[in-house]
Design a protein around this motif. Structure first.
Motif, PDB file in Angstrom:
ATOM      1  N   PRO A  20       0.833  -1.215   0.000  1.00  0.00           N
ATOM      2  CA  PRO A  20       0.000   0.000   0.000  1.00  0.00           C
ATOM      3  C   PRO A  20       0.862   1.258   0.000  1.00  0.00           C
ATOM      4  O   PRO A  20       2.000   1.245   0.459  1.00  0.00           O
ATOM      5  CB  PRO A  20      -0.769  -0.127   1.312  1.00  0.00           C
ATOM      6  CG  PRO A  20       0.184  -0.840   2.213  1.00  0.00           C
ATOM      7  CD  PRO A  20       0.925  -1.820   1.332  1.00  0.00           C
ATOM      8  N   PHE A  21       0.353   2.355  -0.548  1.00  0.00           N
ATOM      9  CA  PHE A  21       1.084   3.624  -0.557  1.00  0.00           C
ATOM     10  C   PHE A  21       0.130   4.724  -0.101  1.00  0.00           C
ATOM     11  O   PHE A  21      -1.086   4.641  -0.276  1.00  0.00           O
ATOM     12  CB  PHE A  21       1.636   3.938  -1.949  1.00  0.00           C
ATOM     13  CG  PHE A  21       0.657   3.690  -3.068  1.00  0.00           C
ATOM     14  CD1 PHE A  21      -0.326   4.624  -3.378  1.00  0.00           C
ATOM     15  CD2 PHE A  21       0.710   2.510  -3.801  1.00  0.00           C
ATOM     16  CE1 PHE A  21      -1.217   4.395  -4.404  1.00  0.00           C
ATOM     17  CE2 PHE A  21      -0.184   2.280  -4.827  1.00  0.00           C
ATOM     18  CZ  PHE A  21      -1.158   3.225  -5.138  1.00  0.00           C
ATOM     19  N   ASP A  22       0.674   5.769   0.525  1.00  0.00           N
ATOM     20  CA  ASP A  22      -0.173   6.856   0.992  1.00  0.00           C
ATOM     21  C   ASP A  22      -0.361   7.894  -0.093  1.00  0.00           C
ATOM     22  O   ASP A  22       0.230   7.825  -1.161  1.00  0.00           O
ATOM     23  CB  ASP A  22       0.391   7.481   2.274  1.00  0.00           C
ATOM     24  CG  ASP A  22       1.775   8.075   2.050  1.00  0.00           C
ATOM     25  OD1 ASP A  22       2.113   8.384   0.891  1.00  0.00           O
ATOM     26  OD2 ASP A  22       2.517   8.225   3.043  1.00  0.00           O
ATOM     27  N   HIS A  23      -1.216   8.878   0.223  1.00  0.00           N
ATOM     28  CA  HIS A  23      -1.542   9.905  -0.768  1.00  0.00           C
ATOM     29  C   HIS A  23      -0.306  10.688  -1.195  1.00  0.00           C
ATOM     30  O   HIS A  23      -0.128  10.992  -2.375  1.00  0.00           O
ATOM     31  CB  HIS A  23      -2.580  10.876  -0.180  1.00  0.00           C
ATOM     32  CG  HIS A  23      -3.926  10.278  -0.002  1.00  0.00           C
ATOM     33  ND1 HIS A  23      -4.273   9.551   1.101  1.00  0.00           N
ATOM     34  CD2 HIS A  23      -5.027  10.280  -0.803  1.00  0.00           C
ATOM     35  CE1 HIS A  23      -5.523   9.144   0.992  1.00  0.00           C
ATOM     36  NE2 HIS A  23      -6.013   9.572  -0.160  1.00  0.00           N
ATOM     37  N   ARG A  24       0.538  11.011  -0.224  1.00  0.00           N
ATOM     38  CA  ARG A  24       1.718  11.812  -0.560  1.00  0.00           C
ATOM     39  C   ARG A  24       2.651  11.061  -1.515  1.00  0.00           C
ATOM     40  O   ARG A  24       3.173  11.643  -2.462  1.00  0.00           O
ATOM     41  CB  ARG A  24       2.472  12.203   0.711  1.00  0.00           C
ATOM     42  CG  ARG A  24       3.674  13.111   0.465  1.00  0.00           C
ATOM     43  CD  ARG A  24       4.272  13.592   1.772  1.00  0.00           C
ATOM     44  NE  ARG A  24       3.338  14.431   2.491  1.00  0.00           N
ATOM     45  CZ  ARG A  24       3.205  15.739   2.262  1.00  0.00           C
ATOM     46  NH1 ARG A  24       3.931  16.328   1.323  1.00  0.00           N
ATOM     47  NH2 ARG A  24       2.350  16.455   2.973  1.00  0.00           N
ATOM     48  N   LYS A  25       2.848   9.788  -1.257  1.00  0.00           N
ATOM     49  CA  LYS A  25       3.708   8.997  -2.135  1.00  0.00           C
ATOM     50  C   LYS A  25       3.143   8.952  -3.551  1.00  0.00           C
ATOM     51  O   LYS A  25       3.877   9.125  -4.536  1.00  0.00           O
ATOM     52  CB  LYS A  25       3.849   7.576  -1.574  1.00  0.00           C
ATOM     53  CG  LYS A  25       4.683   6.642  -2.435  1.00  0.00           C
ATOM     54  CD  LYS A  25       6.114   7.101  -2.534  1.00  0.00           C
ATOM     55  CE  LYS A  25       6.974   6.079  -3.275  1.00  0.00           C
ATOM     56  NZ  LYS A  25       8.351   6.548  -3.462  1.00  0.00           N
ATOM     57  N   LEU A  26       1.827   8.722  -3.664  1.00  0.00           N
ATOM     58  CA  LEU A  26       1.190   8.685  -4.985  1.00  0.00           C
ATOM     59  C   LEU A  26       1.308  10.040  -5.671  1.00  0.00           C
ATOM     60  O   LEU A  26       1.689  10.127  -6.849  1.00  0.00           O
ATOM     61  CB  LEU A  26      -0.275   8.283  -4.848  1.00  0.00           C
ATOM     62  CG  LEU A  26      -1.106   8.309  -6.146  1.00  0.00           C
ATOM     63  CD1 LEU A  26      -0.546   7.336  -7.170  1.00  0.00           C
ATOM     64  CD2 LEU A  26      -2.567   8.005  -5.861  1.00  0.00           C
ATOM     65  N   PHE A  27       0.996  11.090  -4.910  1.00  0.00           N
ATOM     66  CA  PHE A  27       1.033  12.422  -5.510  1.00  0.00           C
ATOM     67  C   PHE A  27       2.438  12.795  -5.982  1.00  0.00           C
ATOM     68  O   PHE A  27       2.626  13.314  -7.081  1.00  0.00           O
ATOM     69  CB  PHE A  27       0.529  13.453  -4.497  1.00  0.00           C
ATOM     70  CG  PHE A  27       0.513  14.855  -5.037  1.00  0.00           C
ATOM     71  CD1 PHE A  27      -0.538  15.301  -5.811  1.00  0.00           C
ATOM     72  CD2 PHE A  27       1.563  15.727  -4.784  1.00  0.00           C
ATOM     73  CE1 PHE A  27      -0.540  16.591  -6.328  1.00  0.00           C
ATOM     74  CE2 PHE A  27       1.563  17.013  -5.290  1.00  0.00           C
ATOM     75  CZ  PHE A  27       0.506  17.447  -6.062  1.00  0.00           C
ATOM     76  N   GLU A  28       3.450  12.546  -5.147  1.00  0.00           N
ATOM     77  CA  GLU A  28       4.823  12.894  -5.511  1.00  0.00           C
ATOM     78  C   GLU A  28       5.280  12.101  -6.731  1.00  0.00           C
ATOM     79  O   GLU A  28       5.997  12.613  -7.594  1.00  0.00           O
ATOM     80  CB  GLU A  28       5.756  12.637  -4.321  1.00  0.00           C
ATOM     81  CG  GLU A  28       5.593  13.611  -3.184  1.00  0.00           C
ATOM     82  CD  GLU A  28       5.986  15.026  -3.582  1.00  0.00           C
ATOM     83  OE1 GLU A  28       6.778  15.182  -4.528  1.00  0.00           O
ATOM     84  OE2 GLU A  28       5.489  15.978  -2.955  1.00  0.00           O
ATOM     85  N   THR A  29       4.875  10.833  -6.797  1.00  0.00           N
ATOM     86  CA  THR A  29       5.257  10.001  -7.946  1.00  0.00           C
ATOM     87  C   THR A  29       4.630  10.555  -9.223  1.00  0.00           C
ATOM     88  O   THR A  29       5.300  10.668 -10.265  1.00  0.00           O
ATOM     89  CB  THR A  29       4.815   8.546  -7.727  1.00  0.00           C
ATOM     90  OG1 THR A  29       5.445   8.034  -6.566  1.00  0.00           O
ATOM     91  CG2 THR A  29       5.191   7.686  -8.927  1.00  0.00           C
ATOM     92  N   ILE A  30       3.339  10.899  -9.163  1.00  0.00           N
ATOM     93  CA  ILE A  30       2.653  11.460 -10.327  1.00  0.00           C
ATOM     94  C   ILE A  30       3.285  12.788 -10.731  1.00  0.00           C
ATOM     95  O   ILE A  30       3.527  13.062 -11.913  1.00  0.00           O
ATOM     96  CB  ILE A  30       1.153  11.649 -10.021  1.00  0.00           C
ATOM     97  CG1 ILE A  30       0.489  10.299  -9.742  1.00  0.00           C
ATOM     98  CG2 ILE A  30       0.461  12.365 -11.177  1.00  0.00           C
ATOM     99  CD1 ILE A  30       0.524   9.329 -10.897  1.00  0.00           C
ATOM    100  N   ARG A  31       3.563  13.626  -9.730  1.00  0.00           N
ATOM    101  CA  ARG A  31       4.158  14.932 -10.039  1.00  0.00           C
ATOM    102  C   ARG A  31       5.502  14.781 -10.734  1.00  0.00           C
ATOM    103  O   ARG A  31       5.773  15.440 -11.747  1.00  0.00           O
ATOM    104  CB  ARG A  31       4.331  15.737  -8.741  1.00  0.00           C
ATOM    105  CG  ARG A  31       4.936  17.132  -8.953  1.00  0.00           C
ATOM    106  CD  ARG A  31       5.225  17.810  -7.628  1.00  0.00           C
ATOM    107  NE  ARG A  31       6.197  17.055  -6.857  1.00  0.00           N
ATOM    108  CZ  ARG A  31       7.513  17.101  -7.066  1.00  0.00           C
ATOM    109  NH1 ARG A  31       8.014  17.851  -8.040  1.00  0.00           N
ATOM    110  NH2 ARG A  31       8.334  16.401  -6.319  1.00  0.00           N
ATOM    111  N   ARG A  32       6.356  13.910 -10.207  1.00  0.00           N
ATOM    112  CA  ARG A  32       7.674  13.714 -10.827  1.00  0.00           C
ATOM    113  C   ARG A  32       7.543  13.199 -12.256  1.00  0.00           C
ATOM    114  O   ARG A  32       8.256  13.645 -13.163  1.00  0.00           O
ATOM    115  CB  ARG A  32       8.509  12.734 -10.003  1.00  0.00           C
ATOM    116  CG  ARG A  32       9.082  13.300  -8.725  1.00  0.00           C
ATOM    117  CD  ARG A  32      10.209  12.399  -8.207  1.00  0.00           C
ATOM    118  NE  ARG A  32       9.764  11.026  -8.043  1.00  0.00           N
ATOM    119  CZ  ARG A  32       9.232  10.542  -6.929  1.00  0.00           C
ATOM    120  NH1 ARG A  32       9.066  11.345  -5.866  1.00  0.00           N
ATOM    121  NH2 ARG A  32       8.862   9.271  -6.845  1.00  0.00           N
TER     122      ARG A  32
END
Length: 458
Positions: free
Chosen positions: A176-188
């Motif tokens: 599982p991953f949290d919102h911040r991890k998902l968001f940072e991955t998408i942003r990068r």
């Protein structure tokens, strides 16, 4: 409240204001309600959000504060996962962050959607019924190079993550991953895509600018070359006008030299130099007194020495001009003889520049077939015999052999065309001025004969 329920409430609350932004065929609200209980399974939550209320807003504000280069236009993300609950949850989270979202339940459906629509990022699960995520990744790399792909998997296999990166994935997420991890991955991933697009646009614009500047440079060079050619022709005319007995001589020997060089298969660059040297071969006579230059009778020994100095004088005039430096060697050597008895340096054989050896034959041909103070013009046949007699002594035997294979009719026709005895005095000037550079002068002969076989070498 359990973490799963918090995540579901986060998705449900943030989804309602912008329901239309997520493009999917199934009813998001109904599916979320149906799968709420599934998210509290033993496997744990897919998205962990310790601060679900306002997490999206705080993440976006943090990104702006760091100067994110993601464009204001909504990027479109395709989420591919065979599990509808996971697919909907991730899609809803991305939507609330301002992204447009499409959902696909399989790799094949994803391929159809990618063929039909435009996407900025693919977020795909690793394991699906119709093939693993690697299959879709390979297909995207082959059909949409530059489109970033983020791989998602519950398997914590570092080897699989490395393999996906080697095959072109821009990132790898473990559930599982949290919102911040998902968001940072998408942003990068989106910023990386934006950088690639900017680089491609810069490269395209750079190539376009390079083409424009290259064309401008080419036009400037062509204009400069035409100016040079006009200057050469003007100098040649000035020399011929000063010595009325040899009017048209410079143009004729230039045309003869080009024809002979063509028969010898001399390179275009050498023909260019030869044409320049032939046209200006007597430029040094500007320094010769009129009393000697125009004297109708035979010159004395002292006067002959002064006259012979025109080779060196001409060389000194031209050698300091960069684009005439090579031609100046022909001007200096155009009175050398093959056996070494010429002047001014008494060069022998191949030590004489090839252009000067070719010019020597052309110059003698014109001298014999033109009226001069000390003799009347002879026929081209007589000139041929005279030149053949001088093979190996005055002239290079190879050049004489090539000269002998060109018929007298060709030389006569070329004489008429070059100086306008046939009624077109400006023909040679026009040919010079309309060529992009002197290398094209090798085609001058072909341009002025209606019979394509006129220059055929037997």
């Amino acid at each position: 409240m359990t973490p799963a329920r918090k995540a579901m409430n986060f998705a449900m609350n943030d989804l309602r204001p912008s329901q239309k932004a997520v493009r999917r065929s199934d009813d998001c609200s109904a599916r979320l309600q149906q799968t709420e209980s599934e998210m509290t399974s033993e496997s744990g939550p897919i998205l962990e959000s310790p601060d679900a209320s306002g997490a999206a807003r705080s993440l976006m504000e943090d990104t702006k504060a760091r100067g994110s280069r993601i464009p204001s236009k909504q990027p479109t993300i395709l989420v591919v996962d065979d599990d509808s609950s996971i697919r909907l949850l991730i899609g809803s989270a991305l939507e609330c962050w301002g992204y447009r979202v499409d959902l696909a339940s399989s790799g094949n459906e994803a391929k159809e959607m990618i063929d039909r629509d435009s996407f900025d990022l693919i977020l795909t699960d690793m394991l699906m019924p119709d093939g693993d995520g690697f299959t879709l990744l390979d297909w995207v790399r082959a059909n949409r190079p530059g489109l970033p792909v983020v791989m998602v998997s519950a398997a914590s296999d570092i080897g699989m993550a490395i393999d996906s990166m080697h095959r072109g994935a821009c990132d790898y997420l473990l559930k599982p991953f949290d919102h911040r991890k998902l968001f940072e991955t998408i942003r990068r991933a989106l910023e990386q895509r934006l950088e690639i697009l900017h680089a491609r646009a810069y490269e395209h614009n750079l190539k376009k600018e390079l083409r424009i500047r290259t064309d401008m440079l080419r036009w400037a060079v062509n204009d400069l070359q035409r100016t040079h050619e006009l200057m050469l022709l003007t100098l040649g005319d000035a020399l011929d006008l000063r010595d009325s007995e040899t009017e048209g001589h410079s143009k004729r020997v230039t045309a003869y030299s080009i024809a002979l060089a063509r028969a010898l298969k001399i390179s275009p660059r050498e023909i260019k130099v030869l044409a320049q040297g032939a046209l200006l071969h007597d430029v040094g006579k500007i320094a010769i007194p009129d009393a000697i230059l125009r004297k109708p009778s035979k010159l004395t020994e002292e006067e002959q020495e002064i006259m012979r100095a025109h080779c060196v004088r001409g060389y000194e005039m031209l050698c300091r001009i960069p684009f005439l430096a090579d031609a100046s060697e022909i001007v200096l050597s155009h009175h050398e003889r093959f056996d070494g008895s010429g002047y001014p340096r008494r060069l022998r054989g191949s030590k004489i520049p090839l252009g000067a050896r070719v010019f020597a034959v052309a110059d003698t041909l014109d001298a014999i077939t033109s009226d001069r103070p000390y003799h009347k013009a002879s026929s081209f046949a007589a000139a041929r015999d005279n030149i053949q007699e001088g093979s190996g002594t005055q002239f290079d035997p190879t050049v004489v052999e090539a000269f002998s294979k060109i018929s007298c009719e060709v030389w006569l026709k070329l004489r008429e065309e070059s100086v306008g005895e046939g009624g077109d005095r400006v023909l040679l000037r026009e040919v010079f001025l309309n060529l992009p550079d002197f290398s094209g002068l090798q085609d001058f002969i072909a341009m002025n004969f209606s019979d394509p076989q006129a220059l055929a070498v037997s």
